[in-house]
Design a protein around this motif. Structure first.
Motif, PDB file in Angstrom:
ATOM      1  N   THR A  94      23.293 -23.613 -38.705  1.00 53.01           N
ATOM      2  CA  THR A  94      23.965 -24.312 -39.806  1.00 53.01           C
ATOM      3  C   THR A  94      23.626 -25.806 -39.835  1.00 53.01           C
ATOM      4  O   THR A  94      24.286 -26.573 -40.532  1.00 53.01           O
ATOM      5  CB  THR A  94      25.488 -24.140 -39.683  1.00 53.01           C
ATOM      6  OG1 THR A  94      25.932 -24.693 -38.427  1.00 53.01           O
ATOM      7  CG2 THR A  94      25.890 -22.680 -39.776  1.00 53.01           C
ATOM      8  N   MET A  95      22.597 -26.186 -39.124  1.00 50.69           N
ATOM      9  CA  MET A  95      22.259 -27.603 -38.966  1.00 50.69           C
ATOM     10  C   MET A  95      22.119 -28.340 -40.300  1.00 50.69           C
ATOM     11  O   MET A  95      22.658 -29.431 -40.466  1.00 50.69           O
ATOM     12  CB  MET A  95      20.978 -27.756 -38.152  1.00 50.69           C
ATOM     13  CG  MET A  95      20.630 -29.195 -37.864  1.00 50.69           C
ATOM     14  SD  MET A  95      19.329 -29.427 -36.635  1.00 50.69           S
ATOM     15  CE  MET A  95      18.121 -28.240 -37.108  1.00 50.69           C
ATOM     16  N   GLU A  96      21.441 -27.777 -41.251  1.00 52.76           N
ATOM     17  CA  GLU A  96      21.229 -28.463 -42.531  1.00 52.76           C
ATOM     18  C   GLU A  96      22.536 -28.683 -43.288  1.00 52.76           C
ATOM     19  O   GLU A  96      22.693 -29.677 -43.981  1.00 52.76           O
ATOM     20  CB  GLU A  96      20.227 -27.703 -43.393  1.00 52.76           C
ATOM     21  CG  GLU A  96      18.815 -27.721 -42.833  1.00 52.76           C
ATOM     22  CD  GLU A  96      18.297 -29.134 -42.545  1.00 52.76           C
ATOM     23  OE1 GLU A  96      18.452 -30.028 -43.411  1.00 52.76           O
ATOM     24  OE2 GLU A  96      17.740 -29.354 -41.454  1.00 52.76           O
ATOM     25  N   GLU A  97      23.472 -27.753 -43.139  1.00 49.58           N
ATOM     26  CA  GLU A  97      24.747 -27.871 -43.844  1.00 49.58           C
ATOM     27  C   GLU A  97      25.733 -28.801 -43.146  1.00 49.58           C
ATOM     28  O   GLU A  97      26.586 -29.401 -43.798  1.00 49.58           O
ATOM     29  CB  GLU A  97      25.400 -26.486 -44.003  1.00 49.58           C
ATOM     30  CG  GLU A  97      24.665 -25.556 -44.933  1.00 49.58           C
ATOM     31  CD  GLU A  97      23.513 -24.812 -44.256  1.00 49.58           C
ATOM     32  OE1 GLU A  97      23.352 -24.904 -43.013  1.00 49.58           O
ATOM     33  OE2 GLU A  97      22.769 -24.143 -44.981  1.00 49.58           O
ATOM     34  N   GLN A 147      19.048 -29.894 -32.049  1.00 49.64           N
ATOM     35  CA  GLN A 147      17.796 -29.203 -31.720  1.00 49.64           C
ATOM     36  C   GLN A 147      17.535 -29.136 -30.223  1.00 49.64           C
ATOM     37  O   GLN A 147      16.913 -28.196 -29.743  1.00 49.64           O
ATOM     38  CB  GLN A 147      16.616 -29.894 -32.405  1.00 49.64           C
ATOM     39  CG  GLN A 147      16.589 -29.709 -33.891  1.00 49.64           C
ATOM     40  CD  GLN A 147      15.566 -30.606 -34.570  1.00 49.64           C
ATOM     41  OE1 GLN A 147      15.113 -31.595 -33.997  1.00 49.64           O
ATOM     42  NE2 GLN A 147      15.224 -30.268 -35.808  1.00 49.64           N
ATOM     43  N   GLN A 160      21.677 -39.272 -39.487  1.00 53.58           N
ATOM     44  CA  GLN A 160      21.548 -37.826 -39.584  1.00 53.58           C
ATOM     45  C   GLN A 160      20.423 -37.317 -38.687  1.00 53.58           C
ATOM     46  O   GLN A 160      20.544 -36.254 -38.077  1.00 53.58           O
ATOM     47  CB  GLN A 160      21.274 -37.430 -41.040  1.00 53.58           C
ATOM     48  CG  GLN A 160      22.109 -36.271 -41.481  1.00 53.58           C
ATOM     49  CD  GLN A 160      22.028 -36.076 -42.974  1.00 53.58           C
ATOM     50  OE1 GLN A 160      22.203 -37.011 -43.739  1.00 53.58           O
ATOM     51  NE2 GLN A 160      21.790 -34.857 -43.386  1.00 53.58           N
ATOM     52  N   SER A 161      19.361 -38.070 -38.575  1.00 54.22           N
ATOM     53  CA  SER A 161      18.239 -37.649 -37.723  1.00 54.22           C
ATOM     54  C   SER A 161      18.653 -37.580 -36.259  1.00 54.22           C
ATOM     55  O   SER A 161      18.162 -36.738 -35.506  1.00 54.22           O
ATOM     56  CB  SER A 161      17.051 -38.599 -37.897  1.00 54.22           C
ATOM     57  OG  SER A 161      17.407 -39.921 -37.534  1.00 54.22           O
ATOM     58  N   ARG A 173      20.576 -34.290 -35.913  1.00 56.48           N
ATOM     59  CA  ARG A 173      19.624 -33.165 -35.910  1.00 56.48           C
ATOM     60  C   ARG A 173      18.940 -33.039 -34.548  1.00 56.48           C
ATOM     61  O   ARG A 173      18.821 -31.942 -34.002  1.00 56.48           O
ATOM     62  CB  ARG A 173      18.559 -33.365 -36.988  1.00 56.48           C
ATOM     63  CG  ARG A 173      18.953 -32.830 -38.307  1.00 56.48           C
ATOM     64  CD  ARG A 173      17.725 -32.719 -39.220  1.00 56.48           C
ATOM     65  NE  ARG A 173      18.164 -32.857 -40.585  1.00 56.48           N
ATOM     66  CZ  ARG A 173      18.115 -33.971 -41.298  1.00 56.48           C
ATOM     67  NH1 ARG A 173      17.592 -35.059 -40.798  1.00 56.48           N
ATOM     68  NH2 ARG A 173      18.563 -34.006 -42.527  1.00 56.48           N
ATOM     69  N   THR A 181      25.040 -31.452 -40.767  1.00 61.08           N
ATOM     70  CA  THR A 181      24.667 -32.788 -40.286  1.00 61.08           C
ATOM     71  C   THR A 181      25.247 -33.909 -41.147  1.00 61.08           C
ATOM     72  O   THR A 181      25.720 -34.910 -40.607  1.00 61.08           O
ATOM     73  CB  THR A 181      23.138 -32.953 -40.160  1.00 61.08           C
ATOM     74  OG1 THR A 181      22.517 -32.577 -41.369  1.00 61.08           O
ATOM     75  CG2 THR A 181      22.592 -32.148 -39.007  1.00 61.08           C
ATOM     76  N   GLN A 182      25.245 -33.771 -42.454  1.00 64.35           N
ATOM     77  CA  GLN A 182      25.787 -34.819 -43.324  1.00 64.35           C
ATOM     78  C   GLN A 182      27.291 -35.007 -43.116  1.00 64.35           C
ATOM     79  O   GLN A 182      27.738 -36.127 -42.874  1.00 64.35           O
ATOM     80  CB  GLN A 182      25.461 -34.532 -44.793  1.00 64.35           C
ATOM     81  CG  GLN A 182      26.059 -35.526 -45.768  1.00 64.35           C
ATOM     82  CD  GLN A 182      25.520 -36.939 -45.595  1.00 64.35           C
ATOM     83  OE1 GLN A 182      24.411 -37.152 -45.145  1.00 64.35           O
ATOM     84  NE2 GLN A 182      26.324 -37.920 -45.943  1.00 64.35           N
TER      85      GLN A 182
END
Length: 85
Positions: A66-69, A45, A37-38, A41, A71-72
């Motif tokens: 919407t990156m946090e939603e 970014q 996931q990193s 991200r 990435t997983q």
């Protein structure tokens, strides 16, 4: 040098078959590591803003917002693709 490599790579259609056969038959081949996931991200970014979207019409700004939603689920999809032949 790179230009010559890619010209030869795309001109020779047998490369695709040879690479796949070599990977399947080589027991010493290192497994492809899972995407983290990193890494996703970081890739999002580092995208430049104000670029035209592709055919999917997804802009870099939308990815960043919407990156946090995303990435997983995106990590899961990418790793499924890596596992599938």
């Amino acid at each position: 040098m790179a230009t010559d490599f890619y010209k030869e790579l795309y001109a020779n259609k047998t490369n695709e078959k040879l690479c796949k056969t070599t990977l399947e038959e080589d027991p010493n081949q290192e497994p492809i590591p899972y995407i983290m996931q990193s890494e996703i991200r970081r890739a999002i970014q580092t995208q430049k803003a104000c670029k035209s979207p592709g055919d999917d019409m997804i802009t870099n700004e939308l990815l960043k917002l919407t990156m946090e939603e995303i990435t997983q689920p995106f990590k899961h999809i990418c790793n499924e693709i890596l596992e599938t032949d």
